[in-house]
Write a protein that holds these residues in place. Structure first.
Motif, PDB file in Angstrom:
ATOM      1  N   TRP A  82      28.657   3.348 -47.714  1.00  0.00           N
ATOM      2  CA  TRP A  82      27.299   3.624 -48.191  1.00  0.00           C
ATOM      3  C   TRP A  82      27.233   3.626 -49.710  1.00  0.00           C
ATOM      4  O   TRP A  82      28.110   4.188 -50.377  1.00  0.00           O
ATOM      5  N   ASP A 140      24.081   4.462 -52.511  1.00  0.00           N
ATOM      6  CA  ASP A 140      22.699   4.775 -52.835  1.00  0.00           C
ATOM      7  C   ASP A 140      22.424   4.180 -54.217  1.00  0.00           C
ATOM      8  O   ASP A 140      22.714   4.786 -55.242  1.00  0.00           O
ATOM      9  N   TRP A 186      19.149   1.222 -51.265  1.00  0.00           N
ATOM     10  CA  TRP A 186      20.451   1.628 -50.767  1.00  0.00           C
ATOM     11  C   TRP A 186      21.112   0.463 -50.040  1.00  0.00           C
ATOM     12  O   TRP A 186      20.475  -0.540 -49.730  1.00  0.00           O
ATOM     13  N   ASP A 220      23.011  14.100 -49.762  1.00  0.00           N
ATOM     14  CA  ASP A 220      22.547  12.856 -50.396  1.00  0.00           C
ATOM     15  C   ASP A 220      23.623  12.281 -51.322  1.00  0.00           C
ATOM     16  O   ASP A 220      23.469  12.299 -52.551  1.00  0.00           O
TER      17      ASP A 220
END
Length: 348
Positions: free
Chosen positions: A48, A50, A109, A217
């Motif tokens: 991932w 962001d 993202w 987050d």
């Protein structure tokens, strides 16, 4: 049908449809966990990034009007803070910006979802990205348009080579306008499966999504299934001497239980959090103590001490999940270190 009955039926339909949309877009508490719900359930490894968070962390002002060179400079700067180690787009950034109008400068993202069956690159887009413009660019560059709006734009290695330096995962593309989502893969069939999941016609990776929610987050993160974590982070990756030392250290700490999931993330500001999920909640408190001890001592297979890399700020257990909060030492790439083995405190 009486007018009042018609109005009641319309209201009921609106409620049902609105509920379905809300479920697809907001059933999990964080952008990362919601993204995992849109990925194939067979996925064993998630990476991932962001990109909105990365741009904030480095104070970058790149956007839709930036040049490819400016975007490459931004990505290079972010790399120095261990912010881009989870991305599959780093070496493609400048070309993507110039040729596709879509890049780390404009993405919200990115999630790379990998399994034994294939991989799909998932890209969330915001207001700066016009998917109709992207469709036009794909058409001009040689991708073959699908019959349906949510279908797969077929490219291939020859198309990619004609465009420039692009990752193989961008060979085939799907534009999901209703979800502000772009999917890409090097396999047409796997991308078609991923589209079915994202649009709600097949199951997503809900179990790991629940675990990933504990990272809140993160700017960058990795999320692994238990089987993948127990193989890739195992001390079996180390030499015989390191394995023998690890066995002694684990025994002295009281032993640990196998993992059913693993997630680690780089949080805004630079701290790192690791989540280690075990099968039985009754085992989690003992694992928290043991893994905290292991994370505070030698790092066989990596060399030196874990304290050379980070300070353990806290260890806790809730339900089946052990949480370790880590503060990296200056200049250490802790997220990168913890996403490939051997990692003693993540051993199974």
């Amino acid at each position: 049908m009486p007018r009042r009955a018609v109005l009641a039926l319309v209201v009921a339909l609106v409620v049902v449809v609105g509920g379905l949309v809300a479920w697809r877009s907001g059933s999990s508490p964080t952008p990362l966990s919601r993204a995992l719900e849109l990925a194939p359930s067979s996925t064993s490894r998630f990476s991932w990034t962001d990109w909105e968070g990365v741009r904030r962390e480095v104070g970058a002002e790149v956007g839709a009007s930036s040049s490819g060179d400016e975007v490459d400079s931004f990505v290079s700067e972010a790399f120095g803070g261990d912010l881009t180690s989870m991305s599959a787009l780093g070496t493609s950034a400048g070309t993507m910006q110039d040729e596709l109008g879509l890049s780390p400068a404009t993405l919200s993202w990115e999630l790379l979802a990998q399994s034994g069956e294939g991989a799909v690159e998932m890209m969330g887009v915001g207001e700066d990205v016009d998917l109709d413009d992207l469709a036009g660019r794909l058409d001009e560059l040689g991708w073959t348009a699908p019959e349906d709006d949510d279908g797969v734009w077929v490219g291939g290695t020859d198309v990619l080579a004609s465009v420039g330096a692009l990752t193989p995962e961008l060979q085939h593309v799907a534009l999901l306008r209703d979800l502000d989502l772009v999917l890409a893969s090097d396999q047409v069939a796997y991308l078609e499966q991923a589209v079915q999941v994202a649009t709600g016609d097949a199951d997503g990776a809900d179990d790991l999504a629940d675990l990933a929610g504990g990272l809140e987050d993160p700017v960058a993160a990795a999320v692994y299934s238990g089987d993948y974590a127990c193989e890739e982070l195992a001390m079996a990756q180390a030499d015989d001497d390191a394995q023998a030392e690890a066995d002694q250290l684990v025994a002295a700490a009281g032993g640990v239980h196998p993992l059913t999931g693993f997630a680690t993330g780089l949080l805004p500001g630079g701290d790192v959090r690791a989540l280690l999920q075990v099968e039985d909640a009754d085992d989690a408190p003992d694992d928290a103590d043991a893994r905290a001890e292991l994370a505070s001592g030698p790092a066989p297979g990596q060399g030196g001490e874990f304290a050379d890399r980070f300070t353990l700020e806290g260890a806790s257990a809730e339900g089946r999940v052990v949480t370790l909060d880590l503060r990296p030492q200056e200049g250490e790439y802790v997220l990168s270190d913890l996403t490939s083995g051997p990692v003693l405190f993540a051993t199974c």
